[in-house]
Design an enzyme around this catalytic site. Structure first.
Site, PDB file in Angstrom:
ATOM      1  N   ASP A 266       3.636  58.571  -6.578  1.00  0.00           N
ATOM      2  CA  ASP A 266       3.949  57.785  -7.773  1.00  0.00           C
ATOM      3  C   ASP A 266       5.254  58.326  -8.344  1.00  0.00           C
ATOM      4  OD1 ASP A 266       3.698  56.319 -10.441  1.00  0.00           O
ATOM      5  OD2 ASP A 266       1.799  55.778  -9.518  1.00  0.00           O
ATOM      6  N   HIS A 307       1.786  42.857  -7.493  1.00  0.00           N
ATOM      7  CA  HIS A 307       1.703  41.890  -8.600  1.00  0.00           C
ATOM      8  C   HIS A 307       2.596  42.309  -9.778  1.00  0.00           C
ATOM      9  CE1 HIS A 307      -1.632  43.616 -11.469  1.00  0.00           C
ATOM     10  NE2 HIS A 307      -0.833  44.556 -11.045  1.00  0.00           N
TER      11      HIS A 307
HETATM   12  C1  LIG Z   1      -0.347  48.804 -12.066  1.00  0.00           C
HETATM   13  S1  LIG Z   1      -0.179  50.479 -11.713  1.00  0.00           S
HETATM   14  C2  LIG Z   1      -1.275  50.689 -10.358  1.00  0.00           C
HETATM   15  C3  LIG Z   1      -1.777  52.082 -10.225  1.00  0.00           C
HETATM   16  C4  LIG Z   1      -2.861  52.254  -9.166  1.00  0.00           C
HETATM   17  N1  LIG Z   1      -2.377  51.893  -7.841  1.00  0.00           N
HETATM   18  C5  LIG Z   1      -4.067  51.431  -9.523  1.00  0.00           C
HETATM   19  O1  LIG Z   1      -4.281  50.381  -8.916  1.00  0.00           O
HETATM   20  O2  LIG Z   1      -4.803  51.822 -10.423  1.00  0.00           O
HETATM   21  C6  LIG Z   1       1.389  50.529 -10.914  1.00  0.00           C
HETATM   22  C7  LIG Z   1       1.812  51.916 -10.514  1.00  0.00           C
HETATM   23  O3  LIG Z   1       3.088  51.829  -9.882  1.00  0.00           O
HETATM   24  C8  LIG Z   1       3.835  52.964 -10.263  1.00  0.00           C
HETATM   25  N2  LIG Z   1       5.264  52.698 -10.055  1.00  0.00           N
HETATM   26  C9  LIG Z   1       6.075  51.858 -10.732  1.00  0.00           C
HETATM   27  N3  LIG Z   1       7.319  51.898 -10.229  1.00  0.00           N
HETATM   28  C10 LIG Z   1       7.287  52.787  -9.211  1.00  0.00           C
HETATM   29  C11 LIG Z   1       8.258  53.252  -8.275  1.00  0.00           C
HETATM   30  N4  LIG Z   1       9.526  52.776  -8.310  1.00  0.00           N
HETATM   31  N5  LIG Z   1       7.894  54.149  -7.347  1.00  0.00           N
HETATM   32  C12 LIG Z   1       6.615  54.607  -7.297  1.00  0.00           C
HETATM   33  N6  LIG Z   1       5.635  54.205  -8.155  1.00  0.00           N
HETATM   34  C13 LIG Z   1       5.975  53.308  -9.090  1.00  0.00           C
HETATM   35  C14 LIG Z   1       3.463  53.132 -11.725  1.00  0.00           C
HETATM   36  O4  LIG Z   1       3.796  54.427 -12.205  1.00  0.00           O
HETATM   37  C15 LIG Z   1       1.969  52.848 -11.701  1.00  0.00           C
HETATM   38  O5  LIG Z   1       1.215  54.027 -11.478  1.00  0.00           O
END
Ligand SMILES: C[S@@+](CC[C@H](N)C(=O)[O-])C[C@H]1O[C@@H](n2cnc3c(N)ncnc32)[C@H](O)[C@@H]1O
Length: 403
Positions: A266, A307
């Site tokens: 992450d 999404h």
């Molecule tokens: C909607 S959350 C989903 C978290 C987890 N997969 C879940 O389903 O509970 C989206 C995740 O994407 C991560 N994220 C956003 N941009 C990112 C990036 N450029 N690289 C890695 N992670 C990222 C956010 O920090 C967040 O934890």
């Protein structure tokens, strides 16, 4: 005047059958029963009552829950146990006006958030007990302050943009509401209480719902454990954008004999808050818009990631995985809502709306996902869904597995 009760009669008889299925623990019966309950209310409710409910009863419930979180009212209710607590005692504990507390409690009881035991004495419910836990309480905080404000601004935003479909992650309803030109995630990074609230809430928002690792959903052993080859890599699964690692904890708990390593990836701001991963997984900071550093894992898992992004960004994210994947071996697992062509339920349609206001994006249909994956160089092997579940598990592989 006689009224046509045939629709209500039909719902009542379906309720009987659905009730029996619920008692028999049939998958999807609980959701079916709730759906019928909503249908029943909709067919009985007068338009004037519906407007009253939408216009002030529900906004007041949301605002009262938000205030109750600030005043730790749900914690006090929980501590008071079966005996409950009077509005007067709550006013002393919260240092708030007694009359105000009484009126808030009365509405929360009328809306079934709490119990009214006797005149001006209240006790907790399963819901209010949950709202005393940080993971649920933070849902109220994030959704009221961040998403709620964005929804309030949506009609004005759409009017100002001549009802064009919002498509920019940096210039949409969220930015108009919060007066920023940052993406929602960048804004969260700069607003730490809400970043923490969001991350905590993410670990709980699906709590109690069927998960992809539950029996009858995705056959983890058959599709992933069988065929795992440590000569290709000792990594079993990479959770890309996995938040604080709740999915990996669950996978490890339900499949303790997983044959290889689990990796959580992450953003640094999230990984730095992960303290207890060591026993189940390895946590590393990784930007999923850059090349995937873990090569030839059995599976690359993306839960509620695509999404959050428009098609072009999704293609960029997926293409970063391609060179790391071993053709014919590595699997791409996408855990997402797949919107049905007809009769989508409100948890699905409202998540689509939430995506619209927060990041000008959307939940996708099977046709849309198929097309998107194709453009990124993948093909869907199969979509696994659970009866009346919200999310599906899309299993895919490189489109040219033998190149
Ligand atoms: C909607 S959350 C989903 C978290 C987890 N997969 C879940 O389903 O509970 C989206 C995740 O994407 C991560 N994220 C956003 N941009 C990112 C990036 N450029 N690289 C890695 N992670 C990222 C956010 O920090 C967040 O934890």
């Amino acid at each position: 005047m006689t009224q046509d009760t045939s629709h209500v009669d039909a719902i009542l008889s379906q309720l009987q059958t659905a009730g029996a299925s619920y008692k028999a623990n049939t998958p999807g019966a609980r959701e079916k029963l709730m759906g019928l309950g909503y249908d029943l209310i909709s067919s009985l409710e007068l338009p004037s009552e519906a407007i009253m409910r939408m216009g002030w009863a529900e906004p007041a419930r949301a605002a009262n829950c938000r205030t109750a979180v600030d005043l730790k009212i749900f914690d006090h209710l929980k501590e008071s146990g079966g005996a409950g607590i009077t509005a007067k005692d709550l006013a002393v504990k919260t240092n708030a006006d007694e009359n105000l507390i009484s009126r808030i409690m009365r509405h929360l009881a009328a809306m079934n958030v709490i119990n009214e035991k006797s005149e001006n004495t209240y006790s907790s419910t399963t819901l209010s007990d949950a709202l005393s836990e940080s993971r649920y309480r933070d849902g109220i905080l994030f959704l009221y302050d961040v998403a709620g404000v964005s929804f309030r601004h949506l009609p004005e935003y759409l009017k100002n943009t001549n009802y064009a479909l919002p498509t920019s992650v940096t210039d949409g309803p969220f930015q108009a509401a919060h007066k920023t030109d940052l993406t929602a995630f960048a804004w969260l990074d700069k607003t730490p209480p809400y970043l923490e609230a969001f991350n905590n809430y993410m670990s709980a928002y699906r709590f109690g719902k069927p998960s992809w690792v539950d029996p009858g959903f995705y056959p983890v052993s058959e599709r992933l454990v069988e065929g795992f080859n440590s000569e290709y890599s000792d990594v079993f699964l990479v959770d890309v954008g996995g938040g604080k690692g709740h999915d990996l904890h669950e996978l490890k708990a339900k499949y303790p004999q997983i044959p290889g390593k689990l990796i959580l990836q992450d953003r640094p701001a999230v990984i730095s808050t992960v303290s207890d991963g060591s026993s189940s997984f390895e946590a590393i900071s990784h930007d999923f818009f850059t090349a995937q550093p873990i090569k030839h894992a059995r599976a690359y898992y993306l839960h509620s990631i695509l999404h959050n992004w428009g098609d072009d960004d999704c293609i960029k994210i997926l293409q970063q995985l391609k060179p790391a994947m071993r053709p014919g071996y590595s699997r791409l697992l996408i855990n997402e809502i797949v919107v049905p062509r007809q009769n989508a339920s409100w948890p699905i349609t409202s998540m689509d709306q939430l995506m619209l206001v927060l990041a000008a994006i959307q939940e996708r249909t099977e046709a849309h996902l198929t097309e998107l994956l194709k453009k990124a160089g993948f093909k869907i092997i199969k979509i696994y869904s659970y009866e009346s579940g919200q999310e599906s598990l899309v299993e895919a592989e490189l489109d040219e597995p033998h190149l």
